[in-house]
Design an enzyme around this catalytic site. Structure first.
Site, PDB file in Angstrom:
ATOM      1  N   VAL A 311       0.905  -1.340  -0.075  1.00  0.00           N
ATOM      2  CA  VAL A 311      -0.005  -0.052   0.181  1.00  0.00           C
ATOM      3  C   VAL A 311       0.985   1.390  -0.096  1.00  0.00           C
ATOM      4  O   VAL A 311       1.840   1.334   0.472  1.00  0.00           O
ATOM      5  CB  VAL A 311      -1.063   0.201   1.094  1.00  0.00           C
ATOM      6  CG1 VAL A 311      -1.955  -1.084   1.014  1.00  0.00           C
ATOM      7  CG2 VAL A 311      -0.155  -0.088   2.487  1.00  0.00           C
ATOM      8  N   ASP A 312       0.487   2.357  -0.673  1.00  0.00           N
ATOM      9  CA  ASP A 312       1.023   3.504  -0.715  1.00  0.00           C
ATOM     10  C   ASP A 312       0.658   4.219   0.634  1.00  0.00           C
ATOM     11  O   ASP A 312      -0.514   4.104   1.227  1.00  0.00           O
ATOM     12  CB  ASP A 312       0.721   4.293  -1.747  1.00  0.00           C
ATOM     13  CG  ASP A 312       1.093   5.830  -1.891  1.00  0.00           C
ATOM     14  OD1 ASP A 312       2.266   5.985  -1.542  1.00  0.00           O
ATOM     15  OD2 ASP A 312       0.546   6.666  -2.242  1.00  0.00           O
ATOM     16  N   LYS A 313       1.288   4.974   1.092  1.00  0.00           N
ATOM     17  CA  LYS A 313       1.083   5.853   2.326  1.00  0.00           C
ATOM     18  C   LYS A 313      -0.108   6.958   2.175  1.00  0.00           C
ATOM     19  O   LYS A 313      -1.007   6.883   2.458  1.00  0.00           O
ATOM     20  CB  LYS A 313       2.054   6.392   3.161  1.00  0.00           C
ATOM     21  CG  LYS A 313       1.809   7.066   4.560  1.00  0.00           C
ATOM     22  CD  LYS A 313       3.101   7.669   5.181  1.00  0.00           C
ATOM     23  CE  LYS A 313       3.632   8.850   4.494  1.00  0.00           C
ATOM     24  NZ  LYS A 313       2.643   9.849   4.316  1.00  0.00           N
ATOM     25  N   THR A 314       0.458   7.994   1.406  1.00  0.00           N
ATOM     26  CA  THR A 314      -0.279   9.006   1.103  1.00  0.00           C
ATOM     27  C   THR A 314      -1.622   8.904   0.244  1.00  0.00           C
ATOM     28  O   THR A 314      -1.278   8.450  -0.804  1.00  0.00           O
ATOM     29  CB  THR A 314       0.625  10.128   0.414  1.00  0.00           C
ATOM     30  OG1 THR A 314       1.859  10.484   1.316  1.00  0.00           O
ATOM     31  CG2 THR A 314      -0.058  11.669   0.607  1.00  0.00           C
TER      32      THR A 314
END
Length: 641
Positions: A311-314
């Site tokens: 998963v990407d954070k932002t």
């Protein structure tokens, strides 16, 4: 007239007429001394039910495909020739019933698509020269002003320019509660006003609306074949000739034509053929109703094997909208409002991404920021230097203070360090030659991020990995709050791609979740690319393997769980179908199973397969499956409160 037409052209017309003729045949046999009239009615029933089957079989044969219809056709014609009229009628009648049942079921499982089409608006009220004019929704032009009144459907994608109201967006995002809309908010075609009055400037009309793209995607997905279905097509290509050869050999060796014809009928793998498509269509239809767009059967099958989610954070684990989190005053002669005001005055002339956050926070707290600074000078990698009201204001990191040889920075260093350790981005504020305070901003962690991770684990995902370009300390703070298993920080887009490839080399089936922009290489390389918040994003809907409509993180574990249920149902159906065929063939060869009895059992197996697949259409409440998972989520939410 319409009722008559529906009876003559409906999918149940053929089996109904054939069944009536068969019933008349039995009645004539009981009322008349001769069998001739009953035989004629029975053959007529076989002809009515069998004609469409023979036509399909011949068409397939002309295309050099030996299909199931040809098996039934040969068996039925042969039964009539040798005088087994009842067997011929029973076989064709039951096969026709099975086909109608299959068509009905597939139409039922496509109900998600039908519901989406049904919510498409027909008319729109637009403003022309100051007057309200009702026009077909398809004729609204981009840029026109559309009026949305209470109870009306929104006819276009657009931006609210005036008014307030609540919209039911369930058809687009799956959100069950109405969403409040006001000036500047985005709206989607097909959503329904539950109160208020909105003026909407059209940005997407006709085929360019989110609803139209969703309908197109679901339509394509339900027609796309999964790997298992492609295998079944190849299987049928050799299975059907093999059954015909077996029937021919059995008939020649035993001299029993009826045995050979019975083997032809019993060997029909009807339940096997329908077992895969009905499951796929039901699974994709259920997902679409829940705001999850799956590109096709192939991706549904692959999703069932996912064991690592990256998963990407932002914008995924966090909201992607930084907020002011803390203001620490270091100058005894100032208060919080003054420190924030100086920071906002300096940022008023800055192009830095966080400038808007500081300005909004200052405005929310009543600080006065008029106009722009007299001078603003960005210092790359360090911050900015501004002159406002004749005072020099620095806002940035420790390196900026050192460049201007600021004295007594120890307190600022300690404060900034503790903020960074907590996952915040600190900005030191100095006025003239004095450090006055430190302001911190942070991207807010979504409240359902921790629950999503827990539910992914509950859905048998072994590892959740965060891939982010942000700093290590910030990433670790978000990781701690959400419970991800592994953190990889400071990554460029190509680094995220390498991380996905590394996970795949380790033997994992990887799903990558991102926004489809800087994550594009990783999304394309992952086994399954998942786009978050795809409502309104044409690129996300068209390119992602799975698009989650709306911004609900919990749709991801729901999608994986549904994929696993769908594949499990496919396997169950295959076992049911194969077991039925094998037992029936043995029953015919060993004696005791007639053509009519075998066909009846065969159609019952088709019904069982269909009913099993229909279970996928039921909505399941989604919650972490174990008490430990629930407790872990609650602990993290309390820590972040």
């Amino acid at each position: 007239m319409s009722t008559l037409r529906s009876l003559t052209e409906g999918r149940w017309t053929v089996p109904s007429v054939a069944g009536l003729l068969i019933a008349i045949s039995f009645l004539l046999d009981r009322l008349m001394d001769t069998d001739a009239a009953g035989d004629i009615a029975m053959v007529a029933g076989a002809v009515v039910a069998g004609t469409p089957i023979v036509a399909k079989g011949v068409s397939a044969l002309l295309a050099k495909v030996v299909g199931i219809d040809l098996l039934v056709s040969v068996a039925a014609i042969g039964a009539v020739i040798i005088g087994e009229h009842w067997e011929a009628a029973a076989v064709t009648f039951l096969f026709a019933v099975g086909h109608s049942l299959e068509t009905t079921t597939l139409n039922r499982t496509r109900s998600a698509l039908a519901e989406l089409v049904a919510v498409a608006p027909d008319v729109a009220v637009v403003m022309h020269d100051g007057a309200q004019v009702e026009v077909p929704a398809a004729q609204v032009a981009t840029g026109e002003i559309v009026l949305v009144k209470n109870g009306a459907k929104v006819p276009v994608d657009g931006i609210v320019i005036d008014g307030t109201g609540g919209l039911d967006e369930a058809s687009i995002t799956g959100e069950s509660l109405p969403v409040e809309k006001s000036a500047g908010d985005e709206v989607f075609a097909g959503t329904v006003s539950r109160g208020g009055f909105l003026q909407v400037k059209a940005t997407g009309v006709g085929a360019d609306t989110t609803l139209a793209r969703i309908i197109h995607r679901v339509e394509e997905a339900q027609d796309a074949k999964a790997a298992t279905q492609l295998f079944m097509d190849r299987f049928s290509a050799w299975y059907t000739p093999a059954i015909m050869a077996l029937a021919l050999v059995a008939g020649l060796v035993t001299g029993d034509v009826v045995l050979g014809l019975t083997l032809l009928v019993i060997g029909c793998p009807g339940a096997l053929v329908i077992s895969i498509p009905v499951s796929i269509v039901a699974g994709i239809g259920r997902a679409a109703k829940d705001g999850i767009l799956i590109k096709g059967g192939e991706f549904l099958e692959t999703s069932a094997r996912i064991d690592v989610v990256a998963v990407d954070k932002t914008g995924t684990l966090t909201r992607g909208r930084p907020q002011l989190t803390e203001v620490v005053v270091l100058d005894p002669g100032m208060d919080r409002a003054q420190v924030l005001t100086w920071a906002a005055r300096a940022e008023a002339g800055s192009e830095h991404p966080l400038a808007r956050t500081i300005l909004d926070a200052a405005a929310a707290e009543g600080a006065t920021v008029h106009g722009l600074p007299e001078a603003t000078e960005p210092v790359p990698g360090k911050g900015i230097v501004a002159t406002t009201d004749g005072r020099r204001v620095l806002i940035g990191n420790l390196a900026l203070l050192e460049q201007f040889e600021m004295a007594d920075t120890s307190a600022a260093v300690r404060t900034a360090g503790s903020m960074a350790a907590a996952g915040q981005t600190p900005m030191i504020v100095a006025v003239d030659d004095l450090v006055v305070g430190v302001v911190a901003v942070a991207d807010e962690v979504r409240r359902d991020a921790a629950r999503m991770v827990a539910e992914l684990h509950a859905a048998r995902v072994d590892k959740v990995v965060m891939l982010t370009g942000d700093a290590r300390l910030v990433a670790e703070a978000v990781g701690k709050a959400t419970g991800v298993d592994e953190i990889r920080a400071g990554l460029l887009p190509e680094d995220k791609l390498d991380a996905v490839l590394e996970l795949q080399r380790e033997g994992h089936t990887v799903a990558m979740v991102g926004d489809g922009v800087n994550d594009a290489p990783a999304l394309a390389t992952a086994d399954i690319g998942v786009a978050m918040g795809a409502a309104g994003s044409a690129v996300a809907i068209e390119t992602a393997d799975i698009a989650l409509m709306g911004d609900n993180l919990l749709k991801l574990p729901e999608a994986i769980s549904l994929a696993r249920r769908t594949v499990a149902t496919m396997r169950q159906n295959i076992v049911i179908a194969v077991t039925t065929v094998v037992l029936l063939l043995l029953g015919v060869l060993l004696g005791g199973v007639t053509m009519a009895i075998g066909m009846l059992v065969h159609e019952v197996s088709v019904l069982v397969v269909i009913v099993n697949a229909m279970r996928l259409l039921r909505r399941r409440s989604h919650a972490p499956s174990s008490p430990d998972a629930v407790a872990a989520v609650e602990r993290r939410l309390l820590q972040n409160a």
